[in-house]
Design an enzyme around this catalytic site. Sequence first.
Site, PDB file in Angstrom:
ATOM      1  CD  GLU B  87      35.376  72.774  70.450  1.00 16.01           C
ATOM      2  OE1 GLU B  87      34.814  73.820  70.738  1.00 16.01           O
ATOM      3  OE2 GLU B  87      34.969  72.112  69.392  1.00 16.01           O
ATOM      4  NE  ARG B 137      35.372  76.509  71.204  1.00 19.66           N
ATOM      5  CZ  ARG B 137      34.069  76.790  71.005  1.00 19.66           C
ATOM      6  NH1 ARG B 137      33.462  77.905  71.362  1.00 19.66           N
ATOM      7  NH2 ARG B 137      33.182  76.257  69.970  1.00 19.66           N
ATOM      8  CD  GLU B 199      24.861  78.264  63.623  1.00 17.79           C
ATOM      9  OE1 GLU B 199      25.497  78.659  64.694  1.00 17.79           O
ATOM     10  OE2 GLU B 199      25.627  78.901  62.575  1.00 17.79           O
ATOM     11  CG  ASN B 286      26.298  82.277  61.729  1.00  9.86           C
ATOM     12  OD1 ASN B 286      27.085  81.957  62.378  1.00  9.86           O
ATOM     13  ND2 ASN B 286      24.880  82.191  61.638  1.00  9.86           N
ATOM     14  CG  ASP B 329      27.793  79.267  59.020  1.00 10.39           C
ATOM     15  OD1 ASP B 329      27.949  80.054  59.997  1.00 10.39           O
ATOM     16  OD2 ASP B 329      28.091  78.002  59.486  1.00 10.39           O
ATOM     17  CE  LYS B 357      33.139  79.311  59.274  1.00 12.23           C
ATOM     18  NZ  LYS B 357      31.896  79.074  60.011  1.00 12.23           N
TER      19      LYS B 357
END
Lengths: 191, 557
Positions: B87, B137, B199, B286, B329, B357
């Site tokens: 990425e 990234r 998460e 999130n 999410d 999103k």
Amino acid sequence: MKAAHLVFAVLTALSFQSHAVDIEAGKKKAEACIACHGVAGNSTIPMFPVLAGQNARYLYLELRDFKEGARVNPMMSPMAVNLSKEDMQDLAAYFAAQTPAAIKFQADPAKVKLGFAKSEEVLCSMCHLGGMKGQNEIPKLSGQHYAYIKKQLMDFKARDRHNDAGNMTSVTKTLSDEDIENISQYVANIN
Amino acid sequence: MLATAGAGIAQETQGGAGIKALPMSAALLPVSQAMLDGAAKDSKNWLHTNGDYAQTRYYPATQINAKNVATLKPKFVFQTAVVESMETAPIVVNGVMFITTSYNYVYAVDAVTGREFWHYKHKMGPVTTFCCGPNNRGVAVSEGKLYMGTLDAKLIALDTKTGKLLWETEIADPEKGYSETMAPTVADGKVLIGTNGGEYGIRGFVKAFDAQTGKLDWTFYTIPEKGHEGVWAKNDATGRDMHRDIAAEKVAFAKKSNFHETLGGGVWTTPAIDRATKTVFFVVGNPSPDLYGAERPGDNLYTDSLVAIDLDTGKYKWHFQYISHDVWDLDAVSPPILVDVKDKNGKMIPGVIHGGKTGHVYVHDRRDGSLIRFSDAMVPQENMWTLPTATGARMLPGANGGVEWSPMAYNAGARLTYALNLNQPMTYQVDGSNYPNGKLWLGGAFKNAPGEEQSGNVTAVNIDTGKITWQAKTDQPMIGGALATAGNLVFAGEGNGLFKAYDAKTGKVLWQFQCGAGVNAPPVSYMVNGKQYIAVAVGGNSQMDFKRGNSVMVFGL
């Protein structure tokens, strides 16, 4: 049960000898594990998981959960209860460093195909990665015994195992017994 | 230290006898603050992961353009030692390219030939924790140093000429679920970096470290200790009812409100910086756990928000929350872009845009964060905001899209922003659970909706109207990032290995090349010796399970 007590005593004694993550120390401590998990973590008994090559963080956290009662198993729980953090980290580091032996499993191609499709649907690879090689505390599933995988999926579904923060209990909740059979065949077929 | 590390690395990945690293290019000079400030008009280098501080991902050269792009050809392929999700957005300074890989390798290579100058392999600590692949990234560069965040939650500084490790510092405790995949950014002698961990029940932040020493300068927590319950918002940013049981949440909050340490709110994509007002703009991920909201009553500020803070002090300026008390999410992750926009009266004002999103591009007033408009939906939206259930509730978009972490690009001349979207129909399934002490904490599961087609698109949105100007559909969900150039082009890659150039005004595919593995990284452009190049990482993607690879491909005329 007597053997388990002896093993437990050995582990307890060893736990005072190590204070850092140490693969060699882990090797000595792992002598107690051979009876079930095989030499160097290569279990030959399908009901016991292969530990060789498993992710160290997963192994450490599962031992921690057995010790703290978040995961319960009549054989493993008493083995883990007196392990120190150092013991658990040493054991995890040792098993993670071992080379897994190939599993001899004759998969049913039709079930493997169905299992793959279902695993795509429930997004197994999003956590376990492609090839089911796992990442940090998400276990490596490739090279694992079919019987062990199937039992864990059944246990999650029945909530007999629930140290997963809701992830695997949710994944398995809507799986049928047939789905679990197929996924187990698929996963056990990945070496 | 360099000699030891270099010898080890040479054996590790170059293998053959007699292979020696190329002496570093004499052209590589320190990147000054003035160069970083002028990056938007720099038609030679690619100095920021998203092009410039405004993060437009717009390259001002026209040598490769809509008329000749059909003749674009590969010039070299640089293969790394790591076959895993890629990425990275390469940084290019005076003909030297810096590339990162999964598991935190850094390579410095000749940007014309692909020959390696040096590489560095981060020695990972005992605990790494990350949810969605071992990604990185990219890096930031400044004054002869290169900065990278690591999967074991460290920030490291390397000498750009040698790859020598200059310093490293722990950003947060990886045992608790903190890790780094984002490219940091540097300004005014500070390295800014956030954190993964939404998460894992972390407490998100942006931290500033002294670029010379690695010493912590300031911390802004994305979860305030007090006040994270917010205003008990009933609707989302577009005005739709989110079906919250606010009365029940208030009862729960009265009993327990002290959960700010595990409420999530990671900042895992690179901030934009307005140098004129010394303001940092970033989006926040999130709340934790993702799907189980009963554990965290309230709006869960500043999760799912666009936030502005002061560059010098890290002090709060404003925020705008898109989704309060998110249980899907659908957090804010695509990097914000600083552009001038038309307000509701048609007057041009400083703006900031974000691809959500949810499938909307949001257009804000940069001065106070207020929402001016949101775009047409770029992906199917159905049953919003159906609450997750124990057996799974279907709602679109799925948890991976519209616009995931993929940075948008922006063409000021066309007034268009280019967003990569995923259409991945999912069900949302909840299963209550307490904080699991540093383990993955979803509180449920996402599953693909059985039998439903997954796809993607590249969408051009007029930011002054919110209207979709064109949309190019793709076979796979799109993840990775876009590049716009003054040559009237937009570049984006796909999971099936295709790397495409689109006409920036019409969306017509003008060129494509099959790269052989997933192209799921943000493309960049640069110029060396008067020749323009386009570069993109080809390594696939863990999150979408696209075919892995280990290459950076470089194209030219």
